[in-house]
Design a protein around this motif. Structure first.
Motif, PDB file in Angstrom:
ATOM      1  N   HIS A 194     -12.600  40.560  -2.866  1.00 40.21           N
ATOM      2  CA  HIS A 194     -13.006  40.798  -1.487  1.00 40.21           C
ATOM      3  C   HIS A 194     -11.993  40.092  -0.597  1.00 40.21           C
ATOM      4  N   PHE A 195     -12.209  40.090   0.662  1.00 36.34           N
ATOM      5  CA  PHE A 195     -11.229  39.549   1.583  1.00 36.34           C
ATOM      6  C   PHE A 195     -11.704  38.235   2.195  1.00 36.34           C
ATOM      7  N   ASP A 196     -12.571  37.526   1.476  1.00 37.11           N
ATOM      8  CA  ASP A 196     -13.126  36.287   2.001  1.00 37.11           C
ATOM      9  C   ASP A 196     -12.035  35.271   2.332  1.00 37.11           C
ATOM     10  N   ASP A 197     -11.119  35.044   1.373  1.00 38.40           N
ATOM     11  CA  ASP A 197     -10.076  34.032   1.589  1.00 38.40           C
ATOM     12  C   ASP A 197      -9.172  34.426   2.750  1.00 38.40           C
ATOM     13  N   LEU A 198      -8.789  35.702   2.775  1.00 36.86           N
ATOM     14  CA  LEU A 198      -7.910  36.174   3.839  1.00 36.86           C
ATOM     15  C   LEU A 198      -8.595  36.050   5.200  1.00 36.86           C
ATOM     16  N   VAL A 199      -9.853  36.466   5.261  1.00 29.08           N
ATOM     17  CA  VAL A 199     -10.597  36.385   6.517  1.00 29.08           C
ATOM     18  C   VAL A 199     -10.802  34.932   6.923  1.00 29.08           C
ATOM     19  N   HIS A 200     -11.053  34.062   5.933  1.00 24.37           N
ATOM     20  CA  HIS A 200     -11.238  32.639   6.257  1.00 24.37           C
ATOM     21  C   HIS A 200      -9.978  32.067   6.908  1.00 24.37           C
ATOM     22  N   GLN A 201      -8.806  32.407   6.375  1.00 26.86           N
ATOM     23  CA  GLN A 201      -7.565  31.927   6.975  1.00 26.86           C
ATOM     24  C   GLN A 201      -7.390  32.485   8.387  1.00 26.86           C
ATOM     25  N   LEU A 202      -7.772  33.728   8.568  1.00 26.29           N
ATOM     26  CA  LEU A 202      -7.676  34.335   9.895  1.00 26.29           C
ATOM     27  C   LEU A 202      -8.629  33.644  10.868  1.00 26.29           C
ATOM     28  N   GLN A 203      -9.832  33.319  10.379  1.00 30.98           N
ATOM     29  CA  GLN A 203     -10.798  32.641  11.238  1.00 30.98           C
ATOM     30  C   GLN A 203     -10.271  31.276  11.665  1.00 30.98           C
ATOM     31  N   THR A 204      -9.612  30.580  10.724  1.00 31.01           N
ATOM     32  CA  THR A 204      -9.034  29.272  11.043  1.00 31.01           C
ATOM     33  C   THR A 204      -7.896  29.406  12.052  1.00 31.01           C
ATOM     34  N   LEU A 205      -7.059  30.428  11.826  1.00 32.73           N
ATOM     35  CA  LEU A 205      -5.908  30.645  12.693  1.00 32.73           C
ATOM     36  C   LEU A 205      -6.328  30.974  14.118  1.00 32.73           C
ATOM     37  N   PHE A 206      -7.394  31.749  14.240  1.00 36.56           N
ATOM     38  CA  PHE A 206      -7.801  32.238  15.566  1.00 36.56           C
ATOM     39  C   PHE A 206      -9.078  31.565  16.057  1.00 36.56           C
ATOM     40  N   SER A 207      -9.370  30.373  15.526  1.00 34.72           N
ATOM     41  CA  SER A 207     -10.621  29.707  15.893  1.00 34.72           C
ATOM     42  C   SER A 207     -10.698  29.422  17.393  1.00 34.72           C
ATOM     43  N   ALA A 208      -9.543  29.194  18.020  1.00 31.39           N
ATOM     44  CA  ALA A 208      -9.535  28.884  19.460  1.00 31.39           C
ATOM     45  C   ALA A 208      -9.061  30.066  20.288  1.00 31.39           C
ATOM     46  N   ASP A 209      -8.986  31.232  19.621  1.00 33.83           N
ATOM     47  CA  ASP A 209      -8.436  32.408  20.310  1.00 33.83           C
ATOM     48  C   ASP A 209      -9.425  33.556  20.180  1.00 33.83           C
ATOM     49  N   SER A 210     -10.274  33.739  21.175  1.00 36.87           N
ATOM     50  CA  SER A 210     -11.275  34.805  21.135  1.00 36.87           C
ATOM     51  C   SER A 210     -11.021  35.810  22.238  1.00 36.87           C
ATOM     52  N   MET A 211     -11.157  37.090  21.864  1.00 34.15           N
ATOM     53  CA  MET A 211     -11.059  38.132  22.881  1.00 34.15           C
ATOM     54  C   MET A 211     -12.296  38.099  23.772  1.00 34.15           C
ATOM     55  N   LYS A 212     -12.123  38.550  24.957  1.00 33.11           N
ATOM     56  CA  LYS A 212     -13.271  38.691  25.850  1.00 33.11           C
ATOM     57  C   LYS A 212     -14.118  39.851  25.360  1.00 33.11           C
ATOM     58  N   SER A 213     -15.354  39.571  25.014  1.00 27.85           N
ATOM     59  CA  SER A 213     -16.224  40.584  24.441  1.00 27.85           C
ATOM     60  C   SER A 213     -16.825  41.464  25.528  1.00 27.85           C
ATOM     61  N   PRO A 214     -16.881  42.807  25.286  1.00 24.89           N
ATOM     62  CA  PRO A 214     -17.522  43.698  26.249  1.00 24.89           C
ATOM     63  C   PRO A 214     -19.039  43.643  26.181  1.00 24.89           C
ATOM     64  N   GLY A 215     -19.585  42.852  25.262  1.00 24.93           N
ATOM     65  CA  GLY A 215     -21.025  42.782  25.093  1.00 24.93           C
ATOM     66  C   GLY A 215     -21.354  42.698  23.619  1.00 24.93           C
ATOM     67  N   LYS A 216     -22.542  43.122  23.240  1.00 26.06           N
ATOM     68  CA  LYS A 216     -22.956  43.101  21.839  1.00 26.06           C
ATOM     69  C   LYS A 216     -22.045  44.006  21.018  1.00 26.06           C
ATOM     70  N   LEU A 217     -21.704  43.533  19.810  1.00 23.72           N
ATOM     71  CA  LEU A 217     -20.806  44.294  18.944  1.00 23.72           C
ATOM     72  C   LEU A 217     -21.428  45.638  18.571  1.00 23.72           C
ATOM     73  N   GLN A 218     -20.669  46.695  18.745  1.00 25.09           N
ATOM     74  CA  GLN A 218     -21.083  48.028  18.330  1.00 25.09           C
ATOM     75  C   GLN A 218     -19.931  48.674  17.578  1.00 25.09           C
ATOM     76  N   LEU A 219     -20.252  49.254  16.420  1.00 27.81           N
ATOM     77  CA  LEU A 219     -19.253  49.934  15.606  1.00 27.81           C
ATOM     78  C   LEU A 219     -19.449  51.437  15.748  1.00 27.81           C
ATOM     79  N   ILE A 220     -18.427  52.139  16.206  1.00 29.89           N
ATOM     80  CA  ILE A 220     -18.519  53.592  16.204  1.00 29.89           C
ATOM     81  C   ILE A 220     -18.020  54.093  14.856  1.00 29.89           C
ATOM     82  N   ILE A 221     -18.486  55.251  14.445  1.00 29.30           N
ATOM     83  CA  ILE A 221     -18.082  55.806  13.157  1.00 29.30           C
ATOM     84  C   ILE A 221     -16.598  56.132  13.210  1.00 29.30           C
ATOM     85  N   PRO A 222     -15.798  55.570  12.283  1.00 28.01           N
ATOM     86  CA  PRO A 222     -14.347  55.663  12.413  1.00 28.01           C
ATOM     87  C   PRO A 222     -13.700  56.911  11.837  1.00 28.01           C
TER      88      PRO A 222
END
Length: 350
Positions: A194-222
């Motif tokens: 799975h991508f747990d390790d990769l995502v964990h490193q990304l979370q650490t890298l971007f811990s202080a860098d968050s996009m401005k959220s448009p609201g509650k997360l919604q996923l459209i069918i891709p």
């Protein structure tokens, strides 16, 4: 023809105003074209499904015709035997018994003969009608495939413009450093389950860098496809909460969220992988054949991110897998799916 003219007009307009267009304009045009692409793909799928149904009806009708013809031959042969009864009666007594049975069978079948031949005629009419509909569907499929090729070409032109504008701007040094560190992933023989390790490193890298959220997360069918039933038996872990979409080779894939691209590249056994970030959510998409976005890119919902692998051999479907992570935890993406806002749902509604 009207659709093709509109597509050509888009291409010409794109070329004429390329210099004046900013990256934001290009993104919105890409979303419009991606919506048209998914709609056209959906129309092709619907026409091909109808085409398949008609072919199946024709196959059943031909089987019915064969059966009616066979029964007609049986009855005719029985009548021929009945006419030769003097010869049969001159033979053994057993032959006489057989003749009686044949005559009784003939009497039982004859009343059904007219209805059987009426059924035969109705099956022939069905085939004749189906053949006309099949021609209509084939023309619709061919027209939509030509339209899809034109839309894809217009999309590629806009993507090239977007790349040029993006790379004129300064790169994120954190992203560049991260890309260098993880370029070796494509060379490793043992990719992550799975991508747990990769995502964990990304979370650490971007811990202080968050996009401005448009609201509650919604996923459209891709992608145009069916959401596969969740089955832990095909997962490497009982904790796997990923979802997958069964779709067609070379199908276009759009971004399910507004997000920044924090990983885009090839990983063995997973194909081309894209990881998107919105706030502290990380969306991992695997199984792509080609990627249309790049590290550091910022995507709007519905913007193209890639295409599925090309058809190989007799493989008629491929799977796009989607994982959702937050705070080091896997999340089930289903509660976040918003079908009503997806380009796929837009296509179905038409």
């Amino acid at each position: 023809m009207r659709n093709l003219f509109a597509i050509l007009l888009i291409c010409m307009t794109t070329q004429l105003h390329a210099g004046a267009m900013g990256i934001a304009d290009i993104r919105h045009k890409l979303i419009d074209i991606a919506r048209d692409i998914l709609l056209t793909e959906s129309q092709i799928l619907a026409a091909e499904e109808a085409h398949s149904i008609l072919l199946n009806q024709e196959r059943k009708a031909l089987l019915a015709i064969f059966h009616q013809k066979h029964m007609g031959n049986v009855v005719q042969n029985l009548r021929n035997l009945q006419e030769s009864s003097p010869l049969l009666m001159a033979l053994t007594s057993q032959s006489v018994d057989d003749l009686v049975k044949i005559i009784m069978l003939l009497q039982a079948l004859s009343p059904q003969l007219n209805s059987r031949y009426e059924s035969l005629l109705s099956q022939l009419k069905l085939i004749s009608t189906n053949r006309l509909q099949l021609k209509t569907h084939m023309k619709e499929i061919d027209d939509n495939k030509e339209k899809l090729a034109q839309l894809t070409s217009a999309q590629e032109d806009l993507l090239n413009q977007k790349y040029r504008l993006f790379f004129k701007a300064s790169h994120n040094p954190n992203l560049e450093e991260f890309a260098k560190e993880h370029s070796k992933i494509s060379m490793e023989n043992a990719p992550p389950k799975h991508f747990d390790d990769l995502v964990h490193q990304l979370q650490t890298l971007f811990s202080a860098d968050s996009m401005k959220s448009p609201g509650k997360l919604q996923l459209i069918i891709p992608v145009n496809g069916l959401l596969c039933p969740h089955n832990h038996s095909d997962s490497t872990s009982s904790q796997d909460l990923s979802i997958c979409f069964d779709t067609r080779p070379n199908a276009h894939v759009i971004s399910p969220i507004e997000a920044s691209v924090v990983f885009a590249g090839f990983i063995p056994s997973f194909g081309q992988v894209v990881i998107l970030k919105q706030d502290d959510f990380f969306c991992v998409m695997t199984g792509l054949g080609a990627i249309h976005c790049f590290l550091g890119d910022t995507l709007l919902p519905g913007e193209p991110i890639g295409r599925m692998p090309l058809e190989e051999g007799n493989v008629k479907s491929v799977k796009l897998r989607l994982e959702l992570h937050k705070g080091g935890q896997h999340l089930d993406p289903r509660p976040y799916l918003s079908v009503h806002t997806s380009a796929h749902a837009h296509a179905k509604s038409h």
